[in-house]
Design an enzyme around this catalytic site. Sequence first.
Site, PDB file in Angstrom:
ATOM      1  N   GLU A 269       0.958  -1.231   0.103  1.00 20.35           N
ATOM      2  CA  GLU A 269      -0.065  -0.155  -0.111  1.00 20.35           C
ATOM      3  C   GLU A 269       0.897   1.358   0.147  1.00 20.35           C
ATOM      4  O   GLU A 269       1.073   1.934   1.037  1.00 20.35           O
ATOM      5  CB  GLU A 269      -0.847  -0.040   1.470  1.00 20.35           C
ATOM      6  CG  GLU A 269      -2.142  -0.786   1.419  1.00 20.35           C
ATOM      7  CD  GLU A 269      -3.063  -0.399  -0.049  1.00 20.35           C
ATOM      8  OE1 GLU A 269      -2.939  -0.103   0.017  1.00 20.35           O
ATOM      9  OE2 GLU A 269      -3.996  -1.822   0.620  1.00 20.35           O
ATOM     10  N   CYS A 303      -2.105   9.604   1.743  1.00 25.86           N
ATOM     11  CA  CYS A 303      -2.228   8.750   0.297  1.00 25.86           C
ATOM     12  C   CYS A 303      -3.194   8.648  -0.703  1.00 25.86           C
ATOM     13  O   CYS A 303      -2.868   9.180  -1.755  1.00 25.86           O
ATOM     14  CB  CYS A 303      -2.003   7.294   0.887  1.00 25.86           C
ATOM     15  SG  CYS A 303      -3.420   6.122   1.485  1.00 25.86           S
TER      16      CYS A 303
HETATM   17  P1  NAD Z   1       8.202   5.623   4.761  1.00 28.54           P
HETATM   18  O1  NAD Z   1       8.680   4.552   3.524  1.00 28.54           O
HETATM   19  O2  NAD Z   1       9.974   6.277   5.129  1.00 28.54           O
HETATM   20  O3  NAD Z   1       7.920   4.386   6.392  1.00 28.54           O
HETATM   21  C1  NAD Z   1       7.058   3.243   6.418  1.00 28.54           C
HETATM   22  C2  NAD Z   1       7.392   2.548   7.096  1.00 28.54           C
HETATM   23  O4  NAD Z   1       8.175   1.621   6.209  1.00 28.54           O
HETATM   24  C3  NAD Z   1       8.060   2.714   8.368  1.00 28.54           C
HETATM   25  O5  NAD Z   1       7.269   2.598   9.748  1.00 28.54           O
HETATM   26  C4  NAD Z   1       8.987   2.797   8.596  1.00 28.54           C
HETATM   27  O6  NAD Z   1      10.140   2.374   9.172  1.00 28.54           O
HETATM   28  C5  NAD Z   1       9.269   1.421   6.972  1.00 28.54           C
HETATM   29  N1  NAD Z   1      10.602   1.013   6.968  1.00 28.54           N
HETATM   30  C6  NAD Z   1      11.132   2.107   5.537  1.00 28.54           C
HETATM   31  N2  NAD Z   1      12.595   0.921   4.632  1.00 28.54           N
HETATM   32  C7  NAD Z   1      12.627   0.119   4.857  1.00 28.54           C
HETATM   33  C8  NAD Z   1      12.950  -0.950   4.622  1.00 28.54           C
HETATM   34  N3  NAD Z   1      14.098  -1.688   3.956  1.00 28.54           N
HETATM   35  N4  NAD Z   1      12.409  -2.442   5.202  1.00 28.54           N
HETATM   36  C9  NAD Z   1      11.241  -2.280   5.978  1.00 28.54           C
HETATM   37  N5  NAD Z   1      10.345  -1.087   6.112  1.00 28.54           N
HETATM   38  C10 NAD Z   1      11.128   0.046   5.609  1.00 28.54           C
HETATM   39  O7  NAD Z   1       6.710   6.597   4.723  1.00 28.54           O
HETATM   40  P2  NAD Z   1       6.160   7.180   5.989  1.00 28.54           P
HETATM   41  O8  NAD Z   1       6.980   8.473   5.791  1.00 28.54           O
HETATM   42  O9  NAD Z   1       5.928   6.581   7.014  1.00 28.54           O
HETATM   43  O10 NAD Z   1       4.519   7.820   4.705  1.00 28.54           O
HETATM   44  C11 NAD Z   1       4.224   7.845   3.916  1.00 28.54           C
HETATM   45  C12 NAD Z   1       3.717   8.008   2.531  1.00 28.54           C
HETATM   46  O11 NAD Z   1       3.207   6.097   3.147  1.00 28.54           O
HETATM   47  C13 NAD Z   1       3.710   8.688   1.438  1.00 28.54           C
HETATM   48  O12 NAD Z   1       4.394   8.240   0.370  1.00 28.54           O
HETATM   49  C14 NAD Z   1       2.205   7.550   1.258  1.00 28.54           C
HETATM   50  O13 NAD Z   1       1.821   7.684   0.272  1.00 28.54           O
HETATM   51  C15 NAD Z   1       2.165   5.826   1.809  1.00 28.54           C
HETATM   52  N6  NAD Z   1       1.080   5.836   2.598  1.00 28.54           N
HETATM   53  C16 NAD Z   1       0.934   4.721   1.501  1.00 28.54           C
HETATM   54  C17 NAD Z   1      -0.669   5.118   2.260  1.00 28.54           C
HETATM   55  C18 NAD Z   1      -2.071   3.563   0.980  1.00 28.54           C
HETATM   56  O14 NAD Z   1      -2.984   2.507   1.663  1.00 28.54           O
HETATM   57  N7  NAD Z   1      -2.198   3.226   0.246  1.00 28.54           N
HETATM   58  C19 NAD Z   1      -1.299   4.567   3.649  1.00 28.54           C
HETATM   59  C20 NAD Z   1      -0.562   5.083   4.312  1.00 28.54           C
HETATM   60  C21 NAD Z   1       0.658   5.543   3.357  1.00 28.54           C
END
Ligand code: NAD
Length: 517
Positions: A269, A303
């Site tokens: 997602e 998102c």
């Molecule tokens: P992010 O990608 O920085 O982090 C999200 C999560 O992933 C965190 O828990 C982080 O620690 C983890 N993470 C990061 N790198 C990783 C890796 N290499 N391996 C495993 N885990 C890892 O995102 P963010 O800044 O927290 O959130 C914003 C983003 O999330 C935006 O792009 C938004 O559109 C997206 N988002 C999407 C949805 C959806 O349903 N499509 C919902 C909410 C947020």
Amino acid sequence: MSEIAEKFGIKQALKDLGLQETNNGTSTGKDFFSSGDVIESYSPVDGALIGKVKTTTKEDYEKVITTATAGFKEWRTWPAPQRGEVVRQFNDELRRLKEPLGKLVSYEMGKSYQEGLGEVQEMIDICDFAVGLSRQLHGLTMHSERPGHRMYEQYHPLGVVGIISAFNFPVAVWSWNTALAWVCGDACIWKGSEKTPLTSVACQNIAARVFAENNVPEGISSLITGDYKIGEIMTNDKRVPLISATGSIRMGKIVAQAVAARLGKSLLELGGNNAIIVTPDADIKNTVIGAVFGAVGTCGQRCTSTRRLIIHESIYDKVKDAIVKAYKQLRIGNPLDENNHVGPLIDKDAVKNYQSALDKVVEEGGNILVEGGVLEGEGYESGCYVKPAIAEAKNDFKIVQHETFAPVLYIMKYSGDVSNALELQNGVVQGLSSAIMTNNLREAERFLSVEGSDCGIANVNIGTSGAEIGGAFGGEKETGGGRESGSDAWKVYMRRQTNTINYTTELPLAQGIKFDL
Ligand code: NAD
């Protein structure tokens, strides 16, 4: 405790959520799984320290996965409606604690208190859905081509589900996954965002209490805390058959490759770049409400936030003027104060990304219609409050193609018929949410047709932002293709088995093949 925290009841909320005796462990409350460095959680609302949480080390993780794997073996034998009963009780607790949890979400993440309550309401709704589902995990029956044979399919629990969530929906996304996975018979290990660790612990505390009262085996709800490093340990672990990851496209590409390399399943997602098409037949009043809420709600950190407005040239100036006028009325400030419309960004890095997007759109030839800027002075001490901005831009600008997680809205014109607008809307790598504002049935149906929107969510006469839990939620293309929440999204948390039973005294082969011995 800061002045704002005192005034808006954060201290009491933390107490109600049991956050003094911090549990960072597993379903029944064992707290022996986090022995690593400490993460400090600062509120973007006022910059104050809210609390500290210990992180999970590699050795701690090993205990978590071993416990969850063992717990799963028992949990999977519980009848699904009994698992549903535990989720029902968990939901009673969510209803009881809706206000303190909504308040903590607002204070730790920065969204408005109303949106914080709304997020907890989503948890409540998905739990209700999951309880009903616990009696409806149906498979199909098929007619066998062989006489005296019966054929059907059934769904079994998958195992340990790893959940990685983003900061912007710090509690709802976890429950979209866990409520379903629990009734399906799975154990869940949750890695919440390192930017919102306290809300994760608060949720885990609620589950721990209810699970202990019901003698749920240890490990069915487990929490691991930390940054991407602990997430990577989990995504690379073949004992975790499904990773459900919510976050940026950058993260999703790394996670998808790690999980695919071990032939695991992933549910992704990821980011969106959502547009509203405004046609000559649009209701302008509703368009303004939908677009402004979509662009500035949660300070542009959903998102599904509206990033692009694609307006027909014949009404372009009218819509543009109405939206610019509406932006002038926005009140920016403490999100716990219900008089404000827009709260802070999550942190100063997000502020930098916002500023850089505004610089880039100008460099690429865009025209700023509503000036942005970082707010300073009383009430804005955290340095995370920014002004929602609007720029006229072209769809093929690099910055427009990119998801900036902040309140920056790009507006652009289309001419001719709706297919030209659709080309712009679909002309990005992301495919999460989309909307058309029109009272013209033909336009609406073309938008929804096979040649229409290529997104996972396509709305008519409502904005792009927000979704009900009853439908499957997710997006196409680089948004990752995952679906969670309602409809038949539960199937991803189970393994499907096709069963053929022969109740004759013969052994006829399929496709009429003869094999005489
Ligand atoms: P992010 O990608 O920085 O982090 C999200 C999560 O992933 C965190 O828990 C982080 O620690 C983890 N993470 C990061 N790198 C990783 C890796 N290499 N391996 C495993 N885990 C890892 O995102 P963010 O800044 O927290 O959130 C914003 C983003 O999330 C935006 O792009 C938004 O559109 C997206 N988002 C999407 C949805 C959806 O349903 N499509 C919902 C909410 C947020």
